[in-house]
Design a protein around this motif. Structure first.
Motif, mmCIF file in Angstrom:
data_model
loop_
_atom_site.group_PDB
_atom_site.id
_atom_site.type_symbol
_atom_site.label_atom_id
_atom_site.label_comp_id
_atom_site.label_asym_id
_atom_site.label_seq_id
_atom_site.Cartn_x
_atom_site.Cartn_y
_atom_site.Cartn_z
ATOM 1 N N ARG A 144 5.111 2.790 16.643
ATOM 2 C CA ARG A 144 5.203 1.474 16.056
ATOM 3 C C ARG A 144 5.682 1.717 14.664
ATOM 4 O O ARG A 144 6.736 1.239 13.844
ATOM 5 C CB ARG A 144 4.388 0.414 16.144
ATOM 6 C CG ARG A 144 4.810 -0.916 15.524
ATOM 7 C CD ARG A 144 3.383 -1.650 15.286
ATOM 8 N NE ARG A 144 2.372 -1.346 14.123
ATOM 9 C CZ ARG A 144 2.911 -1.594 13.471
ATOM 10 N NH1 ARG A 144 3.757 -1.633 12.374
ATOM 11 N NH2 ARG A 144 1.888 -0.674 12.474
ATOM 12 N N ILE A 145 5.383 2.350 13.781
ATOM 13 C CA ILE A 145 4.888 3.069 12.458
ATOM 14 C C ILE A 145 6.188 3.458 12.261
ATOM 15 O O ILE A 145 7.002 3.836 11.109
ATOM 16 C CB ILE A 145 3.952 3.662 12.334
ATOM 17 C CG1 ILE A 145 3.329 4.316 12.067
ATOM 18 C CG2 ILE A 145 2.891 2.686 11.740
ATOM 19 C CD1 ILE A 145 2.502 5.867 12.028
ATOM 20 N N LEU A 146 6.891 4.183 13.256
ATOM 21 C CA LEU A 146 7.938 5.035 13.184
ATOM 22 C C LEU A 146 9.789 4.285 13.327
ATOM 23 O O LEU A 146 10.942 4.412 13.025
ATOM 24 C CB LEU A 146 8.148 6.113 14.757
ATOM 25 C CG LEU A 146 7.011 7.223 14.006
ATOM 26 C CD1 LEU A 146 6.896 8.546 15.166
ATOM 27 C CD2 LEU A 146 6.627 7.864 12.954
ATOM 28 N N HIS A 147 9.257 2.687 13.571
ATOM 29 C CA HIS A 147 10.636 2.194 13.716
ATOM 30 C C HIS A 147 10.004 0.895 13.079
ATOM 31 O O HIS A 147 11.560 -0.140 12.912
ATOM 32 C CB HIS A 147 11.280 1.654 15.299
ATOM 33 C CG HIS A 147 10.493 1.551 16.559
ATOM 34 N ND1 HIS A 147 9.949 0.007 16.430
ATOM 35 C CD2 HIS A 147 9.238 2.367 16.936
ATOM 36 C CE1 HIS A 147 8.796 0.267 17.163
ATOM 37 N NE2 HIS A 147 8.920 0.467 17.919
ATOM 38 N N GLN A 148 9.136 0.043 12.915
ATOM 39 C CA GLN A 148 8.576 -1.201 12.261
ATOM 40 C C GLN A 148 8.397 -1.104 10.979
ATOM 41 O O GLN A 148 7.134 -0.173 10.795
ATOM 42 C CB GLN A 148 7.948 -1.790 13.325
ATOM 43 C CG GLN A 148 8.242 -1.937 14.394
ATOM 44 C CD GLN A 148 7.249 -3.410 15.050
ATOM 45 O OE1 GLN A 148 6.449 -4.056 14.708
ATOM 46 N NE2 GLN A 148 7.628 -2.813 16.670
ATOM 47 N N ASN A 149 8.338 -1.774 9.740
ATOM 48 C CA ASN A 149 8.163 -2.519 8.848
ATOM 49 C C ASN A 149 7.792 -3.126 8.520
ATOM 50 O O ASN A 149 7.111 -4.265 8.847
ATOM 51 C CB ASN A 149 9.227 -2.288 7.440
ATOM 52 C CG ASN A 149 10.375 -1.369 7.745
ATOM 53 O OD1 ASN A 149 10.218 -0.237 7.555
ATOM 54 N ND2 ASN A 149 12.049 -1.703 8.248
ATOM 55 N N THR A 164 -1.663 -4.276 6.570
ATOM 56 C CA THR A 164 -0.360 -3.758 8.059
ATOM 57 C C THR A 164 0.058 -2.723 7.179
ATOM 58 O O THR A 164 -0.053 -1.044 7.819
ATOM 59 C CB THR A 164 0.694 -4.422 8.784
ATOM 60 O OG1 THR A 164 1.370 -4.724 7.751
ATOM 61 C CG2 THR A 164 0.387 -5.203 9.615
ATOM 62 N N LYS A 165 0.407 -2.923 5.790
ATOM 63 C CA LYS A 165 0.922 -1.566 4.968
ATOM 64 C C LYS A 165 -0.149 -0.183 4.534
ATOM 65 O O LYS A 165 0.404 0.616 4.993
ATOM 66 C CB LYS A 165 1.912 -2.189 3.641
ATOM 67 C CG LYS A 165 2.809 -3.017 3.723
ATOM 68 C CD LYS A 165 3.394 -3.133 2.042
ATOM 69 C CE LYS A 165 4.675 -3.858 2.840
ATOM 70 N NZ LYS A 165 5.010 -4.626 0.870
ATOM 71 N N ASP A 166 -0.892 -1.151 4.308
ATOM 72 C CA ASP A 166 -2.701 -0.445 3.843
ATOM 73 C C ASP A 166 -2.722 0.583 5.481
ATOM 74 O O ASP A 166 -2.732 1.768 5.268
ATOM 75 C CB ASP A 166 -3.146 -0.794 3.632
ATOM 76 C CG ASP A 166 -3.574 -1.454 2.422
ATOM 77 O OD1 ASP A 166 -2.808 -0.567 1.527
ATOM 78 O OD2 ASP A 166 -4.313 -2.251 1.834
ATOM 79 N N GLN A 167 -2.859 -0.127 6.782
ATOM 80 C CA GLN A 167 -3.353 0.360 8.019
ATOM 81 C C GLN A 167 -1.626 1.201 8.306
ATOM 82 O O GLN A 167 -2.381 2.881 8.937
ATOM 83 C CB GLN A 167 -3.662 -0.438 8.786
ATOM 84 C CG GLN A 167 -3.675 0.123 10.547
ATOM 85 C CD GLN A 167 -4.877 0.807 10.229
ATOM 86 O OE1 GLN A 167 -5.866 0.231 9.970
ATOM 87 N NE2 GLN A 167 -4.711 2.008 10.216
ATOM 88 N N ASP A 168 -1.070 1.278 8.204
ATOM 89 C CA ASP A 168 0.559 2.134 8.086
ATOM 90 C C ASP A 168 0.500 3.658 7.721
ATOM 91 O O ASP A 168 -0.138 4.427 8.054
ATOM 92 C CB ASP A 168 1.965 1.233 8.131
ATOM 93 C CG ASP A 168 2.139 0.192 9.270
ATOM 94 O OD1 ASP A 168 1.114 0.557 10.500
ATOM 95 O OD2 ASP A 168 2.950 -0.769 8.547
ATOM 96 N N LYS A 169 -0.358 3.219 6.531
ATOM 97 C CA LYS A 169 -0.376 3.995 5.230
ATOM 98 C C LYS A 169 -1.540 5.381 5.433
ATOM 99 O O LYS A 169 -0.851 6.749 6.194
ATOM 100 C CB LYS A 169 -0.509 3.932 4.578
ATOM 101 C CG LYS A 169 0.554 3.798 2.849
ATOM 102 C CD LYS A 169 0.238 2.931 1.797
ATOM 103 C CE LYS A 169 1.118 2.392 1.004
ATOM 104 N NZ LYS A 169 0.813 1.749 -0.399
ATOM 105 N N GLU A 170 -2.346 5.604 6.265
ATOM 106 C CA GLU A 170 -3.712 5.876 7.398
ATOM 107 C C GLU A 170 -2.680 6.349 8.249
ATOM 108 O O GLU A 170 -3.433 7.376 8.869
ATOM 109 C CB GLU A 170 -4.500 4.683 7.394
ATOM 110 C CG GLU A 170 -4.973 4.116 5.484
ATOM 111 C CD GLU A 170 -5.662 5.871 4.729
ATOM 112 O OE1 GLU A 170 -6.457 6.721 5.375
ATOM 113 O OE2 GLU A 170 -5.092 5.599 3.731
#
Length: 354
Positions: free
Chosen positions: A84-89, A95-101
């Motif tokens: 998911r993090i490789l194609h969704q913003n 969720t931004k913080d989680q995606d960074k981690e």
């Protein structure tokens, strides 16, 4: 880097053990993934050493799978499709913080190259053929990454020839060029992919009984219905056969279920006619002795086969008649858009004027 870079890097041991594939061509992505699975897993133990995850997997699950040692001989291969993090913003700060981690975790995998496994991340073309999101761009720098984009003309012909030989068929050089043009693979705004080409080739192989693939069958099987229709219609108009041209239009309109459907078909035909007459006009404007159709097609961003057909028709029509047809079509288009006439009436008026 392309599929050729991947093949060369893998052969010469220049890759890491964390891969990332993306791009227009799903067929090449599948080939790369299968190549790695075959290289790093023993067929006897493949079902035990191969782990396949999809976009429903979370990054913790991915990391856990990567760090788990195989229970049987060979490496553990973890294939992650459309993470998911490789194609969704991200849409919220949480969720931004989680995606960074999460991004840090998979980038750490790429940096550490765990001995326990080979990691294969990939995005289907629906996610990875345009611009990558920020996370994917960052991860691409950390992993052994390859963009599986469109083939070059030479590579495309090699691809087609290989399939033809595997099917026990033969094709001449000119017919191969003709087939290449008809696929539309190199059209400026094409959506054709190698998967589409393979399906069309399979139909061609099944339809051709002889060993040699004929030009006639290529045209019958590879040219689209709209393309066949507009070529036939322009040809009839160019020969002054109004009855034939009218009949082609009537045949198309007769498939309409109601007035709205009929107008939709008429609008489509008008658009096809406008596009073809524009190409015919351009073919006369751009032509110069000694200039190849390939060069002209490239300059116009047009399909070479369509340009050849347009040029043949344009010579029959003449520039003056083509210009008049275009002016009539533009006027009809304007009146349809302003509501002065419907699409069916506009097409009928144009046909009556030729």
């Amino acid at each position: 880097m392309s599929y050729k870079n991947f093949a060369a890097d893998l052969k010469n041991g220049r890759t890491g053990r964390v891969f990332f594939f993306y791009g227009r061509e799903n067929l090449l992505i599948r080939w790369a993934v299968d190549t790695l699975i075959k290289k790093y897993t023993d067929p006897e133990y493949r079902e035990f050493n191969l782990v396949e995850l999809d976009e429903n997997a979370d990054v913790q699950q991915v990391v856990s799978s990567a760090l788990t040692y195989p229970m049987f001989p060979g490496r553990r291969v973890v294939v992650v499709r459309n993470l998911r993090i490789l194609h969704q913003n991200s849409k919220t700060s949480a969720t931004k913080d989680q995606d960074k981690e999460d991004l840090k975790l998979i980038e750490k995998l790429a940096k550490d190259q765990p001995d326990s496994s080979v990691m294969i991340f990939y995005l289907d073309s629906m996610y990875g053929s345009g611009k990558l999101n920020a996370a994917a761009k960052s991860f691409a720098k950390a992993a052994s990454s390859y963009e599986m984009g469109a083939l070059s003309p030479a590579e495309f012909k090699q691809f087609v020839l290989k399939r033809i030989r595997e099917a026990g068929k033969k094709i001449g050089g000119r017919n191969l060029d003709y087939l290449t043009d008809l696929t539309g693979y190199f059209n400026k705004e094409t959506t054709a992919t190698l998967d589409d080409i393979e399906r069309n080739l399979e139909k061609l192989f099944q339809a051709e009984e002889s060993e040699e693939i004929s030009r006639e069958l290529i045209h019958e099987m590879m040219a689209g219905d709209d393309e066949k229709f507009i070529f036939a219609m322009i040809d009839a108009m160019g020969r002054g056969n109004r009855k034939r041209a009218f009949q082609l239009v009537i045949n198309n309109l007769s498939s309409a279920k109601n007035t709205s459907d009929r107008d939709g078909i008429a609008l489509s035909i008008t658009g096809l006619l406008t596009s073809q007459f524009e190409l015919m006009y351009d073919s006369l404007e751009i032509y110069s002795p000694g200039k190849s159709f390939k060069a002209m097609a490239s300059e116009l961003g047009a399909n070479e086969y369509r340009l050849k057909k347009a040029r043949e028709a344009a010579v029959k029509f003449g520039q003056k008649k083509i210009k008049k047809c275009l002016m009539d079509l533009y006027d009809i288009d304007r009146k349809m858009k302003t509501g002065e006439m419907n699409a069916t009436m506009g097409l009928e008026i144009f046909m009556a004027s030729i």
